[in-house]
Design a protein around this motif. Structure first.
Motif, PDB file in Angstrom:
ATOM      1  N   ASP A 218       0.842  -1.187   0.000  1.00  0.00           N
ATOM      2  CA  ASP A 218       0.000   0.000   0.000  1.00  0.00           C
ATOM      3  C   ASP A 218       0.884   1.246   0.000  1.00  0.00           C
ATOM      4  O   ASP A 218       1.606   1.506   0.946  1.00  0.00           O
ATOM      5  N   GLU A 219       0.839   1.977  -1.106  1.00  0.00           N
ATOM      6  CA  GLU A 219       1.568   3.230  -1.273  1.00  0.00           C
ATOM      7  C   GLU A 219       3.083   3.077  -1.025  1.00  0.00           C
ATOM      8  O   GLU A 219       3.619   3.533  -0.020  1.00  0.00           O
ATOM      9  N   PRO A 220       3.802   2.415  -1.927  1.00  0.00           N
ATOM     10  CA  PRO A 220       5.259   2.348  -1.794  1.00  0.00           C
ATOM     11  C   PRO A 220       5.863   3.747  -1.798  1.00  0.00           C
ATOM     12  O   PRO A 220       5.359   4.657  -2.455  1.00  0.00           O
ATOM     13  N   ASN A 221       6.933   3.908  -1.039  1.00  0.00           N
ATOM     14  CA  ASN A 221       7.545   5.234  -0.877  1.00  0.00           C
ATOM     15  C   ASN A 221       8.451   5.596  -2.052  1.00  0.00           C
ATOM     16  O   ASN A 221       9.671   5.697  -1.926  1.00  0.00           O
ATOM     17  N   VAL A 222       7.840   5.785  -3.196  1.00  0.00           N
ATOM     18  CA  VAL A 222       8.558   6.196  -4.400  1.00  0.00           C
ATOM     19  C   VAL A 222       7.742   7.284  -5.075  1.00  0.00           C
ATOM     20  O   VAL A 222       6.553   7.462  -4.791  1.00  0.00           O
ATOM     21  N   GLU A 223       8.375   8.001  -5.975  1.00  0.00           N
ATOM     22  CA  GLU A 223       7.695   9.118  -6.621  1.00  0.00           C
ATOM     23  C   GLU A 223       6.515   8.637  -7.455  1.00  0.00           C
ATOM     24  O   GLU A 223       5.424   9.203  -7.403  1.00  0.00           O
ATOM     25  N   ASP A 224       6.749   7.600  -8.262  1.00  0.00           N
ATOM     26  CA  ASP A 224       5.672   7.025  -9.060  1.00  0.00           C
ATOM     27  C   ASP A 224       5.370   5.644  -8.490  1.00  0.00           C
ATOM     28  O   ASP A 224       6.077   4.674  -8.754  1.00  0.00           O
ATOM     29  N   GLN A 225       4.319   5.546  -7.677  1.00  0.00           N
ATOM     30  CA  GLN A 225       4.036   4.325  -6.932  1.00  0.00           C
ATOM     31  C   GLN A 225       3.641   3.154  -7.818  1.00  0.00           C
ATOM     32  O   GLN A 225       3.723   2.004  -7.402  1.00  0.00           O
ATOM     33  N   SER A 226       3.205   3.440  -9.029  1.00  0.00           N
ATOM     34  CA  SER A 226       2.721   2.367  -9.896  1.00  0.00           C
ATOM     35  C   SER A 226       3.842   1.661 -10.644  1.00  0.00           C
ATOM     36  O   SER A 226       3.599   0.657 -11.314  1.00  0.00           O
ATOM     37  N   THR A 227       5.061   2.159 -10.566  1.00  0.00           N
ATOM     38  CA  THR A 227       6.148   1.592 -11.358  1.00  0.00           C
ATOM     39  C   THR A 227       7.170   0.887 -10.477  1.00  0.00           C
ATOM     40  O   THR A 227       7.178   1.021  -9.267  1.00  0.00           O
ATOM     41  N   GLY A 228       8.034   0.132 -11.104  1.00  0.00           N
ATOM     42  CA  GLY A 228       9.184  -0.437 -10.412  1.00  0.00           C
ATOM     43  C   GLY A 228       9.056  -1.894 -10.050  1.00  0.00           C
ATOM     44  O   GLY A 228       9.997  -2.481  -9.531  1.00  0.00           O
ATOM     45  N   GLY A 229       7.926  -2.525 -10.289  1.00  0.00           N
ATOM     46  CA  GLY A 229       7.801  -3.950 -10.005  1.00  0.00           C
ATOM     47  C   GLY A 229       7.999  -4.294  -8.552  1.00  0.00           C
ATOM     48  O   GLY A 229       8.554  -5.350  -8.229  1.00  0.00           O
ATOM     49  N   HIS A 230       7.564  -3.432  -7.627  1.00  0.00           N
ATOM     50  CA  HIS A 230       7.855  -3.643  -6.211  1.00  0.00           C
ATOM     51  C   HIS A 230       7.210  -4.920  -5.677  1.00  0.00           C
ATOM     52  O   HIS A 230       7.858  -5.699  -4.967  1.00  0.00           O
ATOM     53  N   ALA A 231       5.937  -5.158  -5.999  1.00  0.00           N
ATOM     54  CA  ALA A 231       5.278  -6.371  -5.529  1.00  0.00           C
ATOM     55  C   ALA A 231       5.893  -7.605  -6.172  1.00  0.00           C
ATOM     56  O   ALA A 231       6.047  -8.651  -5.538  1.00  0.00           O
ATOM     57  N   THR A 232       6.262  -7.483  -7.446  1.00  0.00           N
ATOM     58  CA  THR A 232       6.887  -8.595  -8.156  1.00  0.00           C
ATOM     59  C   THR A 232       8.247  -8.933  -7.559  1.00  0.00           C
ATOM     60  O   THR A 232       8.567 -10.102  -7.306  1.00  0.00           O
ATOM     61  N   ASN A 233       9.061  -7.918  -7.319  1.00  0.00           N
ATOM     62  CA  ASN A 233      10.393  -8.143  -6.753  1.00  0.00           C
ATOM     63  C   ASN A 233      10.321  -8.744  -5.362  1.00  0.00           C
ATOM     64  O   ASN A 233      11.086  -9.651  -5.014  1.00  0.00           O
ATOM     65  N   LEU A 234       9.405  -8.226  -4.537  1.00  0.00           N
ATOM     66  CA  LEU A 234       9.273  -8.759  -3.181  1.00  0.00           C
ATOM     67  C   LEU A 234       8.801 -10.210  -3.223  1.00  0.00           C
ATOM     68  O   LEU A 234       9.280 -11.050  -2.449  1.00  0.00           O
ATOM     69  N   THR A 235       7.887 -10.520  -4.132  1.00  0.00           N
ATOM     70  CA  THR A 235       7.403 -11.895  -4.260  1.00  0.00           C
ATOM     71  C   THR A 235       8.536 -12.845  -4.615  1.00  0.00           C
ATOM     72  O   THR A 235       8.683 -13.920  -4.023  1.00  0.00           O
ATOM     73  N   ARG A 236       9.369 -12.435  -5.571  1.00  0.00           N
ATOM     74  CA  ARG A 236      10.491 -13.310  -5.950  1.00  0.00           C
ATOM     75  C   ARG A 236      11.457 -13.499  -4.785  1.00  0.00           C
ATOM     76  O   ARG A 236      11.908 -14.615  -4.514  1.00  0.00           O
ATOM     77  N   SER A 237      11.774 -12.425  -4.074  1.00  0.00           N
ATOM     78  CA  SER A 237      12.675 -12.534  -2.916  1.00  0.00           C
ATOM     79  C   SER A 237      12.107 -13.484  -1.870  1.00  0.00           C
ATOM     80  O   SER A 237      12.840 -14.270  -1.255  1.00  0.00           O
ATOM     81  N   LEU A 238      10.797 -13.410  -1.669  1.00  0.00           N
ATOM     82  CA  LEU A 238      10.160 -14.299  -0.697  1.00  0.00           C
ATOM     83  C   LEU A 238      10.261 -15.757  -1.121  1.00  0.00           C
ATOM     84  O   LEU A 238      10.649 -16.625  -0.323  1.00  0.00           O
ATOM     85  N   TRP A 239       9.944 -16.051  -2.391  1.00  0.00           N
ATOM     86  CA  TRP A 239      10.020 -17.441  -2.849  1.00  0.00           C
ATOM     87  C   TRP A 239      11.457 -17.957  -2.803  1.00  0.00           C
ATOM     88  O   TRP A 239      11.695 -19.127  -2.452  1.00  0.00           O
ATOM     89  N   GLU A 240      12.416 -17.112  -3.150  1.00  0.00           N
ATOM     90  CA  GLU A 240      13.822 -17.543  -3.120  1.00  0.00           C
ATOM     91  C   GLU A 240      14.266 -17.896  -1.708  1.00  0.00           C
ATOM     92  O   GLU A 240      15.118 -18.768  -1.522  1.00  0.00           O
ATOM     93  N   ALA A 241      13.687 -17.234  -0.695  1.00  0.00           N
ATOM     94  CA  ALA A 241      14.024 -17.554   0.692  1.00  0.00           C
ATOM     95  C   ALA A 241      13.200 -18.725   1.223  1.00  0.00           C
ATOM     96  O   ALA A 241      13.683 -19.507   2.051  1.00  0.00           O
ATOM     97  N   ILE A 242      11.959 -18.856   0.750  1.00  0.00           N
ATOM     98  CA  ILE A 242      11.057 -19.882   1.270  1.00  0.00           C
ATOM     99  C   ILE A 242      11.348 -21.259   0.695  1.00  0.00           C
ATOM    100  O   ILE A 242      11.303 -22.277   1.407  1.00  0.00           O
ATOM    101  N   ILE A 243      11.661 -21.330  -0.601  1.00  0.00           N
ATOM    102  CA  ILE A 243      11.860 -22.619  -1.272  1.00  0.00           C
ATOM    103  C   ILE A 243      12.913 -23.489  -0.584  1.00  0.00           C
ATOM    104  O   ILE A 243      12.669 -24.678  -0.326  1.00  0.00           O
ATOM    105  N   PRO A 244      14.101 -22.965  -0.239  1.00  0.00           N
ATOM    106  CA  PRO A 244      15.082 -23.820   0.452  1.00  0.00           C
ATOM    107  C   PRO A 244      14.586 -24.296   1.816  1.00  0.00           C
ATOM    108  O   PRO A 244      14.837 -25.438   2.196  1.00  0.00           O
ATOM    109  N   TYR A 245      13.897 -23.427   2.545  1.00  0.00           N
ATOM    110  CA  TYR A 245      13.401 -23.839   3.868  1.00  0.00           C
ATOM    111  C   TYR A 245      12.378 -24.966   3.738  1.00  0.00           C
ATOM    112  O   TYR A 245      12.394 -25.935   4.510  1.00  0.00           O
ATOM    113  N   LEU A 246      11.479 -24.849   2.759  1.00  0.00           N
ATOM    114  CA  LEU A 246      10.452 -25.875   2.573  1.00  0.00           C
ATOM    115  C   LEU A 246      11.003 -27.127   1.901  1.00  0.00           C
ATOM    116  O   LEU A 246      10.295 -28.130   1.780  1.00  0.00           O
TER     117      LEU A 246
END
Length: 750
Positions: free
Chosen positions: A589-617
């Motif tokens: 909700d409202e990323p702290n960037v000038e243009d909140q709709s750009t930058g793939g923030h949700a996509t990047n965070l999702t990938r980081s999460l899966w990269e950390a979760i997959i080895p644990y699982l």
């Protein structure tokens, strides 16, 4: 003759006298009945008043009078506190427990009974705790008959033992007459949270005495967690001997949650890292087993310390200057927002994560077929000079149903929504659980806000079809997506796995609860395939991980008022895509960037999460790990969210500020939805004119917007929010045609 008359008169007199006596007796009885009734009424009234008074005194001053009684009688009683039930993760790791603390109790009737007790006892209290000697002496002198004075509360075990050890040394020394008496310790339990901020939204916190919980599991399962206090009764029997009767406390039950503490830690660490690097108003993640509704991890940022929930400083979300500027009311409001669970208690417009739901409804009703095709020419015209744009202004060309998901094409979804119709669309929103609570076992869940069928206009259907102008919660969208990918089974999400008695026996096992069937296996298989293709073709910000099948769908929603350009970006994903075991929803909700709709923030965070979760699982690859996904052909993914040179800027999975979803189509190249193939700038053969050329309405230069029909910023386009299309000078729609209500524009945009 005279005698006979005389006898008759006497007889008549006696009869009259008897009748009078009967009348008098009857009147007397009647009088007495009334008097007795009045007396009974008055006595009953007095008794009722007495009962009310006793009840009031017991409620308001019960503890005060109880302590007074204890100091005045030879019969005394004490409370044995219960232990509030523990909360653990699914593997037994303790998330909420209890720690014993002690209240120091003084008995002046004993302390002041002998000089060999008074002096040594007060000396030891001063020695161990630094109390004021004069104050203690005055207390004993002023209350010589008192047997119970709580002098210090919630003392640690270490501090208690300091006194008890010295007391034993002195009392066991036979060479001196000094005795330490009249001081004892009353046990209580303090609620503690070993992991501090971990899972704070899900756990909640309890009161000091452990009797009640606030937020999370602590509140929802309070009746199970809270126990019953015991009592001890001490009295002097007929033979002047002291006797004691004990009624043991009943401890609360243990709650075994569904979350995995390690998975929860991974999620929170990734969220924290994102907020340290970029930040947002709120960042939420939920991980679910789609095959039974178990919540494996749930978090929203900022966090707070469960051991100090009232301390805003601990969250680290506010500067000291901001805290100093707040009054008490503002601090209370901030605390309420901090404690609220964003996943279950906040509403948002889901954006394009709702597109698979629209398509699923059409497939189920036979209105759509995977072979259907749709021509995207960059937008949809719905009146003179009025246009709702796709995020790719040049158009996607001809797309089949899978392509509509892969490209997240608004134009195609508008046509699909019209093909389905209002009746079917409104029928399936509740089927997927939108607009109603999921029933998750957490307090304060919101319902969501939908348009009713009889109120839905053509423009409402159009915007709803691609996820705008209705509100849902994160958990609603997560539960709906789980039913899309598990074969159409809608399971009630839940956070508790078992309830155990203090002895470990099972009170209740919480199994999966099938609420309804939403779609068929065939529709589910199609959607899994389409969303897997969507991830595989994402560029340049991608969630694809070599060797693993991941399916997903992006989402970006422009918040009201549209002119503020505030956005919620999200990503729904699952793996293994062909047979999902884990589903994850990320909402920023409202990323702290000038243009909140750009930058793939949700996509990047999702990938980081899966990269950390997959080895644990310990999840094994389901694809050839040597396979190079299509996104590797694009420029390297930047770490800071800046688009690579020459590439379009995807909107975190959704349209950026250089797009216009609702309103007059502005000129300028549109961009892609996060992960969707970007058009190559400067190549007309790819459907996009060279950079700088006007793709939109001639004479209306400037940048476009995403939703809500805001006018393009720049020459020839007035500033402000434009929901009416060309010719509207940036004003909100007139009240007779529509109005904003609960975060939704309700009207026809005219």
């Amino acid at each position: 003759m005279k005698k006979s008359r005389k006898n008759r008169n006497q007889k008549r007199f006696r009869e009259n006298e008897t009748n009078n006596e009967k009348k008098s007796l009857k009147l007397f009885r009647k009088y007495m009945k009334k008097k007795l009734a009045l007396t009974f009424f008055l006595v009953a009234l007095v008794l009722i008043g007495l009962a009310v008074s006793v009840g009031f005194i017991g409620k308001e001053k019960g503890e005060e009078y109880g302590q007074r009684v204890l100091t005045q009688q030879t019969v005394s009683s004490g409370t044995i506190p219960f232990k509030r039930g523990q909360i653990t993760d699914r593997n037994g790791t303790i998330l909420a427990a209890n720690e014993a603390v002690y209240n120091l109790i003084l008995d002046p009737s004993v302390i002041g009974s002998h000089e060999n007790i008074l002096g040594p006892t007060l000396d030891l209290l001063v020695e161990c705790y630094g109390y004021d000697r004069e104050e203690l002496e005055k207390l004993v002198k002023d209350q010589p008959t008192s047997q119970y004075i709580r002098y210090e509360k919630r003392m640690s075990e270490e501090k208690r033992d300091q006194f008890l050890t010295r007391k034993e040394e002195i009392n066991n020394n036979l060479e001196i007459k000094d005795k330490i008496e009249g001081v004892w310790f009353e046990t209580e339990y303090k609620r503690i949270y070993p992991y501090s901020t971990l899972a704070c939204d899900l756990i909640g916190f309890a009161s000091r005495d452990g009797a009640s919980g606030s937020y999370g599991i602590e509140e929802y399962y309070n009746e199970e967690l809270a126990g019953t206090s015991g009592r001890t009764y001490r009295y002097i029997n007929e033979e002047s001997d002291a006797e004691q009767v004990t009624r043991d406390a009943i401890d609360g039950n243990t709650i075994v949650s569904t979350i995995d503490v390690n998975l929860q830690s991974i999620v929170e660490a990734q969220i924290k890292q994102f907020n340290e690097e970029i930040g947002s108003k709120n960042t939420a993640v939920v991980v679910i087993n789609p095959n039974n509704g178990e919540i494996l991890a749930m978090a929203s940022y900022p966090y707070y310390d469960l051991n100090n929930p009232m301390d805003l400083n601990i969250s680290g979300y506010y500067t000291q200057e901001e805290l100093d500027a707040m009054d008490d009311e503002e601090k209370s409001q901030e605390l309420a927002e901090l404690w609220a669970n964003y996943v279950t208690q906040s509403l948002y417009e889901p954006g394009s994560t709702a597109k698979p739901l629209t398509i699923a409804a059409g497939l189920e009703e036979g209105k759509l077929s995977p072979a259907n095709t749709y021509l995207c020419d960059g937008g949809w015209d719905y009146g003179e000079g009025k246009r709702i744009n796709c995020h790719r202004l040049a158009g996607h060309g001809t797309l089949d149903l899978e392509g509509a998901i892969v490209e997240s094409c608004n134009d195609a979804l508008i046509q699909i929504g019209q093909q389905i119709g209002t009746e079917i669309f409104c029928k399936y929103q509740p089927v997927f659980g939108l607009g109603t609570r999921t029933g998750i076992d957490l307090p304060g869940e919101e319902d969501g806000i939908l348009k009713k069928e009889e109120e839905m206009s053509e423009i409402d259907l159009v915007t709803n079809s691609f996820g705008q102008n209705f509100d849902a919660t994160v958990i609603q969208m997560a539960a709906a997506h789980c039913s899309l990918i598990n074969g159409g089974h809608y399971y009630k999400p839940h956070v508790v796995k078992e309830i155990l008695r203090p002895d470990g026996s099972v009170v209740e096992s919480v199994d999966k609860t099938l609420v309804r069937e939403t779609i068929s296996e065939t529709t589910s298989d199609f959607l899994k395939t389409a969303m897997t293709a969507m991830v595989d073709e994402q560029r340049p910000w991608s969630t694809a991980i070599p060797g693993y099948e991941i399916g997903g769908k992006t989402g970006t929603a422009e918040k009201l008022p549209r002119k503020d350009k505030k956005y919620v970006v999200s990503f729904a994903s699952f793996l293994p895509a062909s047979d999902p075991e884990y589903f994850m929803m990320v909402v920023i909700d409202e990323p702290n960037v000038e243009d909140q709709s750009t930058g793939g923030h949700a996509t990047n965070l999702t990938r980081s999460l899966w990269e950390a979760i997959i080895p644990y699982l310990n999840l094994f690859p389901t694809r050839d790990t040597g396979e190079q996904p299509s996104q590797t052909e694009t420029p390297e993914e930047p770490a800071n969210g800046t688009p690579p040179a020459g590439a379009e800027n995807p909107a975190g999975g959704e349209p950026s500020g250089e797009e216009n979803q609702t309103g007059v189509e502005p000129p300028g190249a549109g961009n892609q939805e996060g992960g969707e193939a970007p058009a190559e700038a400067g190549h007309p053969e790819n459907g996009n004119p060279p950079a700088g050329e006007n793709q939109g309405v001639e004479g209306n230069p400037g940048e476009g917007n995403q939703t809500g029909g805001e006018p393009a910023e720049g020459e020839g386009s007035p500033e402000g929010e434009n929901l009416s299309g060309e010719g509207n000078p940036g004003e909100e729609p007139p009240s007779e045609n529509g109005a904003y209500s609960n975060g939704i524009f309700q009207g026809d945009f005219e």
